[in-house]
Write a protein that holds these residues in place. Sequence first.
Motif, PDB file in Angstrom:
ATOM      1  N   ALA A 198       6.388   8.360   1.907  1.00  0.00           N
ATOM      2  CA  ALA A 198       6.677   9.550   1.097  1.00  0.00           C
ATOM      3  C   ALA A 198       5.671  10.662   1.388  1.00  0.00           C
ATOM      4  CB  ALA A 198       6.664   9.188  -0.391  1.00  0.00           C
ATOM      5  N   LYS A 199       4.425  10.280   1.524  1.00  0.00           N
ATOM      6  CA  LYS A 199       3.406  11.290   1.818  1.00  0.00           C
ATOM      7  C   LYS A 199       3.682  11.961   3.158  1.00  0.00           C
ATOM      8  CE  LYS A 199      -1.592  11.831   1.968  1.00  0.00           C
ATOM      9  NZ  LYS A 199      -2.887  11.158   1.976  1.00  0.00           N
TER      10      LYS A 199
ATOM     11  N   ARG B 141       7.872   0.797   0.243  1.00  0.00           N
ATOM     12  CA  ARG B 141       6.956   1.673  -0.513  1.00  0.00           C
ATOM     13  C   ARG B 141       5.499   1.309  -0.256  1.00  0.00           C
ATOM     14  NH1 ARG B 141      10.537   2.012  -6.132  1.00  0.00           N
ATOM     15  NH2 ARG B 141      12.335   2.984  -5.096  1.00  0.00           N
ATOM     16  N   ARG B 142       4.626   2.218  -0.589  1.00  0.00           N
ATOM     17  CA  ARG B 142       3.164   2.102  -0.429  1.00  0.00           C
ATOM     18  C   ARG B 142       2.760   1.927   1.035  1.00  0.00           C
ATOM     19  NH1 ARG B 142       0.663   2.033  -5.599  1.00  0.00           N
ATOM     20  NH2 ARG B 142      -1.198   2.750  -4.549  1.00  0.00           N
ATOM     21  N   LEU B 143       3.556   2.465   1.908  1.00  0.00           N
ATOM     22  CA  LEU B 143       3.205   2.465   3.335  1.00  0.00           C
ATOM     23  C   LEU B 143       2.875   3.874   3.806  1.00  0.00           C
ATOM     24  CD1 LEU B 143       6.057   0.094   4.659  1.00  0.00           C
ATOM     25  CD2 LEU B 143       3.657  -0.493   4.224  1.00  0.00           C
ATOM     26  N   GLY B 144       2.886   4.819   2.886  1.00  0.00           N
ATOM     27  CA  GLY B 144       2.569   6.196   3.257  1.00  0.00           C
ATOM     28  C   GLY B 144       3.772   7.027   3.686  1.00  0.00           C
TER      29      GLY B 144
ATOM     30  N   ALA C 287       4.549   6.574 -10.409  1.00  0.00           N
ATOM     31  CA  ALA C 287       4.356   6.517  -8.959  1.00  0.00           C
ATOM     32  C   ALA C 287       4.489   7.915  -8.352  1.00  0.00           C
ATOM     33  CB  ALA C 287       5.369   5.562  -8.322  1.00  0.00           C
TER      34      ALA C 287
ATOM     35  N   SER D  44      14.902  16.195  -3.875  1.00  0.00           N
ATOM     36  CA  SER D  44      15.037  14.744  -4.037  1.00  0.00           C
ATOM     37  C   SER D  44      14.159  14.053  -3.005  1.00  0.00           C
ATOM     38  CB  SER D  44      16.502  14.334  -3.845  1.00  0.00           C
ATOM     39  OG  SER D  44      16.684  12.963  -4.157  1.00  0.00           O
ATOM     40  N   LEU D  45      13.486  13.008  -3.453  1.00  0.00           N
ATOM     41  CA  LEU D  45      12.606  12.218  -2.590  1.00  0.00           C
ATOM     42  C   LEU D  45      12.751  10.767  -2.982  1.00  0.00           C
ATOM     43  CD1 LEU D  45       9.998  11.924  -0.687  1.00  0.00           C
ATOM     44  CD2 LEU D  45       8.701  12.023  -2.827  1.00  0.00           C
ATOM     45  N   ALA D  46      12.930   9.889  -2.024  1.00  0.00           N
ATOM     46  CA  ALA D  46      12.951   8.456  -2.338  1.00  0.00           C
ATOM     47  C   ALA D  46      12.628   7.643  -1.102  1.00  0.00           C
ATOM     48  CB  ALA D  46      14.318   8.027  -2.887  1.00  0.00           C
ATOM     49  N   VAL D  47      12.039   6.480  -1.350  1.00  0.00           N
ATOM     50  CA  VAL D  47      11.765   5.482  -0.320  1.00  0.00           C
ATOM     51  C   VAL D  47      12.295   4.151  -0.860  1.00  0.00           C
ATOM     52  CG1 VAL D  47       9.932   4.228   0.900  1.00  0.00           C
ATOM     53  CG2 VAL D  47       9.748   6.713   0.584  1.00  0.00           C
TER      54      VAL D  47
ATOM     55  N   ASN E 145       7.422   8.949 -14.673  1.00  0.00           N
ATOM     56  CA  ASN E 145       7.458   8.444 -13.295  1.00  0.00           C
ATOM     57  C   ASN E 145       6.047   8.417 -12.721  1.00  0.00           C
ATOM     58  OD1 ASN E 145       7.965   7.833 -10.618  1.00  0.00           O
ATOM     59  ND2 ASN E 145       9.728   9.211 -10.448  1.00  0.00           N
TER      60      ASN E 145
ATOM     61  N   SER F 272       1.661  10.282  -9.393  1.00  0.00           N
ATOM     62  CA  SER F 272       0.426  10.000  -8.669  1.00  0.00           C
ATOM     63  C   SER F 272       0.515  10.536  -7.245  1.00  0.00           C
ATOM     64  CB  SER F 272       0.175   8.489  -8.689  1.00  0.00           C
ATOM     65  OG  SER F 272      -0.874   8.170  -7.840  1.00  0.00           O
ATOM     66  N   LEU F 273       1.672  10.350  -6.629  1.00  0.00           N
ATOM     67  CA  LEU F 273       1.869  10.885  -5.274  1.00  0.00           C
ATOM     68  C   LEU F 273       1.673  12.399  -5.268  1.00  0.00           C
ATOM     69  CD1 LEU F 273       3.065  10.684  -2.299  1.00  0.00           C
ATOM     70  CD2 LEU F 273       5.277  11.115  -3.376  1.00  0.00           C
ATOM     71  N   TYR F 274       2.356  13.079  -6.166  1.00  0.00           N
ATOM     72  CA  TYR F 274       2.327  14.550  -6.138  1.00  0.00           C
ATOM     73  C   TYR F 274       0.933  15.081  -6.507  1.00  0.00           C
ATOM     74  CZ  TYR F 274       7.423  14.011  -6.153  1.00  0.00           C
ATOM     75  OH  TYR F 274       8.706  13.648  -5.844  1.00  0.00           O
TER      76      TYR F 274
ATOM     77  N   HIS G 104      10.540  19.023  -9.769  1.00  0.00           N
ATOM     78  CA  HIS G 104      10.570  18.429 -11.107  1.00  0.00           C
ATOM     79  C   HIS G 104      10.423  16.923 -10.994  1.00  0.00           C
ATOM     80  CE1 HIS G 104      12.468  22.279 -12.276  1.00  0.00           C
ATOM     81  NE2 HIS G 104      11.871  22.037 -13.429  1.00  0.00           N
TER      82      HIS G 104
HETATM   83  N1  ACO Z   1       1.522   3.764  -8.269  1.00  0.00           N
HETATM   84  C1  ACO Z   1       0.458   4.582  -8.158  1.00  0.00           C
HETATM   85  N2  ACO Z   1       0.301   5.502  -7.163  1.00  0.00           N
HETATM   86  C2  ACO Z   1       1.283   5.584  -6.253  1.00  0.00           C
HETATM   87  C3  ACO Z   1       2.440   4.764  -6.308  1.00  0.00           C
HETATM   88  C4  ACO Z   1       2.520   3.818  -7.357  1.00  0.00           C
HETATM   89  N3  ACO Z   1       3.573   2.975  -7.470  1.00  0.00           N
HETATM   90  N4  ACO Z   1       3.246   5.087  -5.272  1.00  0.00           N
HETATM   91  C5  ACO Z   1       2.626   6.071  -4.582  1.00  0.00           C
HETATM   92  N5  ACO Z   1       1.448   6.389  -5.173  1.00  0.00           N
HETATM   93  C6  ACO Z   1       0.474   7.406  -4.738  1.00  0.00           C
HETATM   94  C7  ACO Z   1      -0.778   6.735  -4.186  1.00  0.00           C
HETATM   95  O1  ACO Z   1      -1.833   7.671  -4.335  1.00  0.00           O
HETATM   96  C8  ACO Z   1      -0.407   6.546  -2.743  1.00  0.00           C
HETATM   97  O2  ACO Z   1      -1.518   6.395  -1.896  1.00  0.00           O
HETATM   98  P1  ACO Z   1      -2.128   4.898  -1.657  1.00  0.00           P
HETATM   99  O3  ACO Z   1      -0.968   3.994  -1.343  1.00  0.00           O
HETATM  100  O4  ACO Z   1      -3.063   5.117  -0.500  1.00  0.00           O
HETATM  101  O5  ACO Z   1      -2.811   4.531  -2.946  1.00  0.00           O
HETATM  102  C9  ACO Z   1       0.256   7.863  -2.436  1.00  0.00           C
HETATM  103  O6  ACO Z   1       1.003   8.164  -3.635  1.00  0.00           O
HETATM  104  C10 ACO Z   1       1.186   7.861  -1.234  1.00  0.00           C
HETATM  105  O7  ACO Z   1       2.177   6.880  -1.451  1.00  0.00           O
HETATM  106  P2  ACO Z   1       3.361   6.628  -0.421  1.00  0.00           P
HETATM  107  O8  ACO Z   1       3.200   5.264   0.191  1.00  0.00           O
HETATM  108  O9  ACO Z   1       3.464   7.770   0.536  1.00  0.00           O
HETATM  109  O10 ACO Z   1       4.618   6.636  -1.423  1.00  0.00           O
HETATM  110  P3  ACO Z   1       5.963   5.791  -1.221  1.00  0.00           P
HETATM  111  O11 ACO Z   1       6.423   5.886   0.198  1.00  0.00           O
HETATM  112  O12 ACO Z   1       5.776   4.442  -1.777  1.00  0.00           O
HETATM  113  O13 ACO Z   1       7.013   6.631  -2.118  1.00  0.00           O
HETATM  114  C11 ACO Z   1       8.025   7.298  -4.198  1.00  0.00           C
HETATM  115  C12 ACO Z   1       6.690   7.075  -3.433  1.00  0.00           C
HETATM  116  C13 ACO Z   1       8.916   8.251  -3.392  1.00  0.00           C
HETATM  117  C14 ACO Z   1       7.708   7.928  -5.556  1.00  0.00           C
HETATM  118  C15 ACO Z   1       8.718   5.909  -4.356  1.00  0.00           C
HETATM  119  O14 ACO Z   1       7.979   5.139  -5.284  1.00  0.00           O
HETATM  120  C16 ACO Z   1      10.163   5.995  -4.826  1.00  0.00           C
HETATM  121  O15 ACO Z   1      11.092   6.130  -4.003  1.00  0.00           O
HETATM  122  N6  ACO Z   1      10.377   5.900  -6.156  1.00  0.00           N
HETATM  123  C17 ACO Z   1      11.730   5.954  -6.729  1.00  0.00           C
HETATM  124  C18 ACO Z   1      12.364   7.322  -6.538  1.00  0.00           C
HETATM  125  C19 ACO Z   1      11.497   8.425  -7.158  1.00  0.00           C
HETATM  126  O16 ACO Z   1      10.916   8.293  -8.214  1.00  0.00           O
HETATM  127  N7  ACO Z   1      11.459   9.590  -6.453  1.00  0.00           N
HETATM  128  C20 ACO Z   1      10.733  10.794  -6.910  1.00  0.00           C
HETATM  129  C21 ACO Z   1      11.533  11.516  -7.976  1.00  0.00           C
HETATM  130  S1  ACO Z   1      11.023  13.207  -8.219  1.00  0.00           S
HETATM  131  C22 ACO Z   1      11.870  14.087  -7.029  1.00  0.00           C
HETATM  132  O17 ACO Z   1      12.737  13.563  -6.363  1.00  0.00           O
HETATM  133  C23 ACO Z   1      11.518  15.547  -6.809  1.00  0.00           C
END
Ligand code: ACO
Length: 157
Positions: A89-90, A84-87, A119, A76-79, A117, A122-124, A112
């Motif tokens: 999750a990465k 969000r978009r502050l880096g 966002a 599980s991963l969430a921000v 999804n 794209s992150l993964y 999975h």
């Molecule tokens: N659209 C497109 N690309 C994105 C997005 C987005 N909304 N969010 C992240 N990315 C990609 C980009 O490449 C981004 O780099 P950039 O900002 O320089 O363009 C890169 O990922 C790194 O993004 P982070 O800022 O590290 O990601 P963030 O901290 O915003 O968290 C997350 C991403 C966890 C998916 C967030 O949107 C979230 O909590 N979503 C709801 C919960 C969720 O979907 N969790 C994952 C489920 S799967 C699992 O748990 C295994």
Amino acid sequence: FNIRRMEPKDLIDVQRCNQYNLPENYPMVFWTYSVITWPEASFLAEDLGGKIVGYVLASVEQAEENDHLWVGHINSLAVLRPYRRLGLAKRLMTLSKESMMDTYPLQYIQLHVRISNRAALSLYRDALGYTVHSVDYRYYADGEDAFSMRLWINGNP
Ligand code: ACO
């Protein structure tokens, strides 16, 4: 932000963060078991006031296909939305990977994700280098399919 290992004392707040952000929720016993069994695998991000704004919950297991191999699982991963978009999750994913690799001879890390999804996909895929291993049909309780994704540690076999 401060990023640090998840500890049992954090779990009420981490579980709340999970419930705000994802439909996939787990009983407290699962969170507790994970953090106690694999203390090196799970991390959280907190703001200066100690509010938990993101987390990654992970575990490590022997591979089904070969018990000499170890596999990391991102469960599980969430921000939280305003952070969000502050880096974050990465950073959480990278720390978890490095910490699991320090402790276990990992072959790959797997997770999975809902096929809708964008966002997380794209992150993964784009930010972290995961590739789609397979599609698990109707993986989620509401019937949505999942991509099963893997990050190979020493190159794809
Ligand atoms: N659209 C497109 N690309 C994105 C997005 C987005 N909304 N969010 C992240 N990315 C990609 C980009 O490449 C981004 O780099 P950039 O900002 O320089 O363009 C890169 O990922 C790194 O993004 P982070 O800022 O590290 O990601 P963030 O901290 O915003 O968290 C997350 C991403 C966890 C998916 C967030 O949107 C979230 O909590 N979503 C709801 C919960 C969720 O979907 N969790 C994952 C489920 S799967 C699992 O748990 C295994």
